[in-house]
Scaffold this motif. Structure first.
Motif, PDB file in Angstrom:
ATOM      1  N   LYS A   1      -9.388  -9.000   9.590  1.00  0.00           N
ATOM      2  CA  LYS A   1      -9.286  -8.683   8.164  1.00  0.00           C
ATOM      3  C   LYS A   1      -8.620  -7.330   7.959  1.00  0.00           C
ATOM      4  CE  LYS A   1     -12.422  -6.615   6.238  1.00  0.00           C
ATOM      5  NZ  LYS A   1     -12.772  -5.262   5.843  1.00  0.00           N
ATOM      6  N   ASP A   2      -9.001  -6.322   8.746  1.00  0.00           N
ATOM      7  CA  ASP A   2      -8.419  -4.989   8.610  1.00  0.00           C
ATOM      8  C   ASP A   2      -6.923  -4.995   8.926  1.00  0.00           C
ATOM      9  OD1 ASP A   2     -10.906  -4.033   7.897  1.00  0.00           O
ATOM     10  OD2 ASP A   2     -11.349  -3.204   9.894  1.00  0.00           O
ATOM     11  N   MET A   3      -6.520  -5.733   9.963  1.00  0.00           N
ATOM     12  CA  MET A   3      -5.094  -5.831  10.295  1.00  0.00           C
ATOM     13  C   MET A   3      -4.322  -6.555   9.189  1.00  0.00           C
ATOM     14  SD  MET A   3      -4.910  -6.439  14.433  1.00  0.00           S
ATOM     15  CE  MET A   3      -5.235  -8.162  14.251  1.00  0.00           C
ATOM     16  N   GLU A   4      -4.895  -7.626   8.675  1.00  0.00           N
ATOM     17  CA  GLU A   4      -4.227  -8.418   7.640  1.00  0.00           C
ATOM     18  C   GLU A   4      -4.069  -7.616   6.348  1.00  0.00           C
ATOM     19  OE1 GLU A   4      -2.337 -11.942   6.397  1.00  0.00           O
ATOM     20  OE2 GLU A   4      -3.107 -11.476   8.394  1.00  0.00           O
ATOM     21  N   ILE A   5      -5.125  -6.947   5.918  1.00  0.00           N
ATOM     22  CA  ILE A   5      -5.060  -6.213   4.647  1.00  0.00           C
ATOM     23  C   ILE A   5      -4.128  -5.011   4.736  1.00  0.00           C
ATOM     24  CG2 ILE A   5      -6.998  -4.625   4.947  1.00  0.00           C
ATOM     25  CD1 ILE A   5      -7.784  -5.226   2.056  1.00  0.00           C
ATOM     26  N   SER A   6      -3.922  -4.463   5.927  1.00  0.00           N
ATOM     27  CA  SER A   6      -3.019  -3.319   6.050  1.00  0.00           C
ATOM     28  C   SER A   6      -1.576  -3.709   5.720  1.00  0.00           C
ATOM     29  CB  SER A   6      -3.103  -2.706   7.449  1.00  0.00           C
ATOM     30  OG  SER A   6      -2.536  -3.576   8.401  1.00  0.00           O
TER      31      SER A   6
ATOM     32  N   ASN B   1     -17.393  -8.766  14.503  1.00  0.00           N
ATOM     33  CA  ASN B   1     -16.528  -7.601  14.731  1.00  0.00           C
ATOM     34  C   ASN B   1     -15.071  -8.028  14.853  1.00  0.00           C
ATOM     35  OD1 ASN B   1     -18.481  -5.616  14.585  1.00  0.00           O
ATOM     36  ND2 ASN B   1     -18.884  -5.644  16.789  1.00  0.00           N
TER      37      ASN B   1
ATOM     38  N   HIS C   1     -13.791  -8.937  11.385  1.00  0.00           N
ATOM     39  CA  HIS C   1     -13.517  -7.738  10.584  1.00  0.00           C
ATOM     40  C   HIS C   1     -12.239  -7.043  11.044  1.00  0.00           C
ATOM     41  CE1 HIS C   1     -16.843  -7.446   7.771  1.00  0.00           C
ATOM     42  NE2 HIS C   1     -17.623  -7.927   8.725  1.00  0.00           N
ATOM     43  N   ASN C   2     -11.970  -7.049  12.352  1.00  0.00           N
ATOM     44  CA  ASN C   2     -10.725  -6.468  12.853  1.00  0.00           C
ATOM     45  C   ASN C   2      -9.514  -7.252  12.355  1.00  0.00           C
ATOM     46  OD1 ASN C   2     -12.029  -4.411  14.220  1.00  0.00           O
ATOM     47  ND2 ASN C   2     -12.103  -5.524  16.161  1.00  0.00           N
TER      48      ASN C   2
ATOM     49  N   ARG D   1      -8.003 -10.485   1.337  1.00  0.00           N
ATOM     50  CA  ARG D   1      -9.243  -9.714   1.524  1.00  0.00           C
ATOM     51  C   ARG D   1     -10.449 -10.633   1.549  1.00  0.00           C
ATOM     52  NH1 ARG D   1      -8.337  -5.945  -3.638  1.00  0.00           N
ATOM     53  NH2 ARG D   1      -6.119  -5.627  -3.340  1.00  0.00           N
TER      54      ARG D   1
ATOM     55  N   TRP E   1       0.836  -1.198   0.000  1.00  0.00           N
ATOM     56  CA  TRP E   1       0.000   0.000   0.000  1.00  0.00           C
ATOM     57  C   TRP E   1       0.876   1.255   0.000  1.00  0.00           C
ATOM     58  CZ3 TRP E   1      -4.594  -0.952  -1.507  1.00  0.00           C
ATOM     59  CH2 TRP E   1      -5.289  -2.091  -1.090  1.00  0.00           C
TER      60      TRP E   1
END
Length: 164
Positions: A99-104, A93, A96-97, A110, A50
């Motif tokens: 997923k958010d950590m992994e995608i960062s 929840n 989703h957290n 994803r 990113w």
């Protein structure tokens, strides 16, 4: 209540064949830098990141966006049980957290889709690592029964259930 088998051993039912091809994993290098025209991730130094986008970059569709467009998951996670039904919001929840950590850190990991039915929820992912990490996190946080099934080198099915 921890029903996970700690002596789990993955059995190989065939010899690995190097000739198998994953259409979403390219062996050729993209020009450096290359940007995904869909999500904006950047391919540089041999990996997707990113990082900031340079002024001039080639454009392609990254493997995660291509999998999403084709609806061709690398991971399937099935969640069910009375405990899951009672704690659905809290568990989702947490997922989703994760997923958010992994995608960062890993742009190719994803969610493709989340489908909720009365007795189960199925999440499809673009990568096997996200699916595996979610399964491990569910057992660590909530215990229950967890099973992994690798259909081949490019697909994992994760089943988690807790009834009490």
């Amino acid at each position: 209540m921890k029903n996970i088998d700690t002596n789990f051993k993955q059995e190989r039912t065939r010899i690995f064949d190097n000739q198998r091809h994953d259409a979403y994993r390219t062996n050729k290098k993209h020009p450096d830098p290359t940007i995904c025209s869909v999500c904006g991730s950047l391919y540089t130094n041999g990996r997707w990141t990113w990082d900031d986008i340079p002024e001039e970059a080639s454009e392609v569709t990254c493997p995660a966006c291509q999998r999403t467009e084709d609806n061709y998951p690398a991971g399937l996670i099935q969640l069910q049980g009375t405990f899951f039904d009672d704690h659905r919001d809290e568990i989702m929840n947490m997922i989703h957290n994760i997923k958010d950590m992994e995608i960062s850190e890993h742009p190719l990991e994803r969610f493709i889709n989340i489908s909720e039915k009365k007795d189960k929820t199925i999440i499809t992912t673009t990568g096997i690592h996200l699916a595996r990490r979610i399964g491990d996190s569910l057992v660590k946080a909530y215990e229950g029964y967890l099973n992994y099934n690798y259909d081949d080198e490019h697909l994992i099915r994760v089943f988690w259930q807790r009834d009490i």
